[in-house]
Design a protein around this motif. Structure first.
Motif, PDB file in Angstrom:
ATOM      1  N   THR A 164       1.258   6.842  -5.629  1.00  0.00           N
ATOM      2  CA  THR A 164       2.579   6.522  -5.230  1.00  0.00           C
ATOM      3  C   THR A 164       3.421   6.433  -6.554  1.00  0.00           C
ATOM      4  O   THR A 164       3.352   5.777  -7.605  1.00  0.00           O
ATOM      5  N   THR A 166       7.920   5.915  -7.376  1.00  0.00           N
ATOM      6  CA  THR A 166       9.184   5.314  -6.784  1.00  0.00           C
ATOM      7  C   THR A 166      10.359   6.055  -7.524  1.00  0.00           C
ATOM      8  O   THR A 166      10.448   6.139  -8.778  1.00  0.00           O
ATOM      9  N   ASP A 221       1.418  -0.528   3.021  1.00  0.00           N
ATOM     10  CA  ASP A 221       1.384  -1.005   1.759  1.00  0.00           C
ATOM     11  C   ASP A 221       2.047  -0.618   0.784  1.00  0.00           C
ATOM     12  O   ASP A 221       2.957  -1.241  -0.219  1.00  0.00           O
ATOM     13  N   THR A 222       2.732   0.573   1.081  1.00  0.00           N
ATOM     14  CA  THR A 222       3.699   1.384   0.136  1.00  0.00           C
ATOM     15  C   THR A 222       5.060   0.739   0.274  1.00  0.00           C
ATOM     16  O   THR A 222       5.574   0.556  -0.781  1.00  0.00           O
ATOM     17  N   LEU A 232      10.393   6.799  -2.037  1.00  0.00           N
ATOM     18  CA  LEU A 232       9.011   6.993  -2.446  1.00  0.00           C
ATOM     19  C   LEU A 232       8.334   8.011  -2.222  1.00  0.00           C
ATOM     20  O   LEU A 232       8.604   8.671  -1.471  1.00  0.00           O
ATOM     21  N   LEU A 234       4.321   9.861  -2.086  1.00  0.00           N
ATOM     22  CA  LEU A 234       3.213   9.647  -2.213  1.00  0.00           C
ATOM     23  C   LEU A 234       2.418  11.029  -2.196  1.00  0.00           C
ATOM     24  O   LEU A 234       2.740  12.108  -1.565  1.00  0.00           O
TER      25      LEU A 234
END
Length: 449
Positions: A164, A166, A221-222, A232, A234
């Motif tokens: 992940t 950002t 969770d992310t 974000l 992933l």
């Protein structure tokens, strides 16, 4: 008579600098000697034959052309390919350098030209580790909330875990477990960069709450702890069509769940809007006369796209009865999921006043009874959050599909079930104050009709 026996003596073969004279210099020397002899004969005919002056110094000899360097096999090949005589000297060296630069640089330039409105399709090259630094493997273009464009710098090898990153940190509220959330999600192939979302727009809108039951473990969770306005990315393992494990890229934009833009002072004669710490809203029409025509005032001016008469929008809204100032319904609150308004199937006054408003705006409205539900004039406040196209809206309150959880081979599905929410579907009823009339089975987009 003076003897001219020396006239036939050959001119010196060397110049003053000791170098051999060129043919041009020799001819010039011979012409000068001939002119001097003619002058001497003229003086003898006049009876005056003074001593012959020394001839002027010869001109500096021109440099002989340098022998061109040996021609390489590459230069001969270039000349043959172009159908011209083989290049010589510096021209050959320059031409060879240009050809070599073209061979090296052209493929690099062509590959970089792919970073535009369409994804770069990577057909060749060595796969890169799926968890490599993101700047080394892909680029994501487009503003938050718009359809992103992913350009792969290299194909990704099959992922073994979720990575992940950002890319953009928003300045909105921080999301916690149980909070309402609005996500714009797009998926891409980690091998080709192709958009694999499966909608006509290449994006899917999720609305729900931040919990594993709504979003699945990975996505929940992310976004937990992320701020609204963030982007974000992933990279996760996914099952390919042939059953093999591949890498899927998921771009998640965390959209604001309240108005975001420039705050403005309310117009005179409009209802008062107040917010509590938990995000719930109250409307006051105290000392205001009931409206005879619809009117609107912008409290927050958003910068998103304009609303059209046929759009379906995601919004927070609250309606209050004018007669007793009671809250009729509301979708405000940090844990309340935003509602849906179908502009082609809602109150006439509401539809007229919202046309040309922009996403991100907060608007307070007054609606007479005949342009509202028909039984009472209404005070209304609306936060316009997003416009959704057909097939892009997904209720994240549905149970995730089996692919949303880790399997025995470690494959993880980041996005939950893609069952689309239909405009007009019943929304969770908001808690109404005691004594307020809460609509039974109120339909999204047709509140209070």
């Amino acid at each position: 008579m003076t003897s001219h026996a020396d006239d036939t003596t050959p001119l010196p073969a060397l110049g003053p600098d000791g170098k051999p004279l060129t043919r041009r210099q020799l001819r010039e020397r011979e012409r000068e000697r001939a002119r001097e002899r003619e002058r001497e004969r003229a003086r003898e005919r006049e009876g005056n034959a003074p001593a012959v002056p020394a001839p002027p110094p010869p001109p500096e000899p021109e440099p002989e052309p340098e022998e061109p360097p040996a021609i390489t096999g590459a230069q001969r090949a270039i000349g043959a390919a172009l159908g011209r005589p083989r290049p010589r000297g510096h021209a050959a060296v320059v031409l060879a350098a240009i050809v070599v630069a073209a061979i090296v640089l052209v493929p690099v330039v062509v590959s970089r030209l792919g970073h535009g409105d369409t994804p770069t399709i990577v057909a060749t090259g060595q796969p890169t580790a799926a968890d490599a630094p993101i700047e080394a493997v892909l680029e994501v273009a487009g503003r938050v909330g718009a359809v992103p464009v992913v350009s792969l710098l290299a194909p990704l090898a099959p992922a073994t875990a979720v990575t992940t990153d950002t890319l953009i940190t928003g300045d909105g509220r921080i999301l916690a477990t149980g909070d309402a959330v609005l996500l714009s999600v797009s998926t891409f192939s980690g091998t080709s960069g192709e958009n694999t979302t499966g909608t006509s727009t290449g994006v899917r809108i999720y609305r729900g709450t931040v919990d594993a039951a709504s979003l699945g473990d990975v996505l929940a969770d992310t976004v937990t702890g992320a701020t609204e306005g963030s982007r974000l990315v992933l990279r996760a393992p996914v099952s390919a069509d042939d059953g093999a494990v591949a890498t899927e890229i998921t771009v998640v934009d965390v959209l604001p769940t309240t108005a975001s833009g420039e705050e403005r002072a309310p117009a005179a004669g409009m209802p008062t809007v107040a917010f509590a710490d938990d995000g719930t809203v109250s409307l006051s029409v105290q000392d205001l006369d009931a409206p005879t025509r619809a009117a609107a005032s912008v409290l927050v001016a958003g910068t998103g796209q304009q609303i059209n008469s046929g759009d379906v929008i995601i919004a927070r809204y609250a309606f209050a009865n004018w007669s007793d100032n009671s809250l009729r319904t509301s979708s405000y609150g940090t844990t309340t999921v935003p509602g849906i308004i179908d502009m082609s199937d809602t109150m006439s006054g509401l539809a007229q006043q919202l046309v040309d408003a922009t996403v991100g705006s907060r608007i307070v409205l007054v609606l007479p009874a005949d342009q509202a539900a028909g039984d009472d004039a209404l005070a209304v406040v609306i936060d316009i959050l997003a416009v959704v196209a057909d097939g892009t809206l997904t209720d994240a309150t549905a149970v995730p599909s089996p692919q949303a959880t880790p399997t025995t081979d470690g494959v993880v599905r980041v996005t939950p079930s893609s069952g689309a929410a239909q405009p007009g579907a019943a929304q969770p009823a908001a808690a109404a104050p005691a004594g307020a009339a809460a609509p039974a089975g109120a339909a999204a987009g047709k509140e209070e009709q």
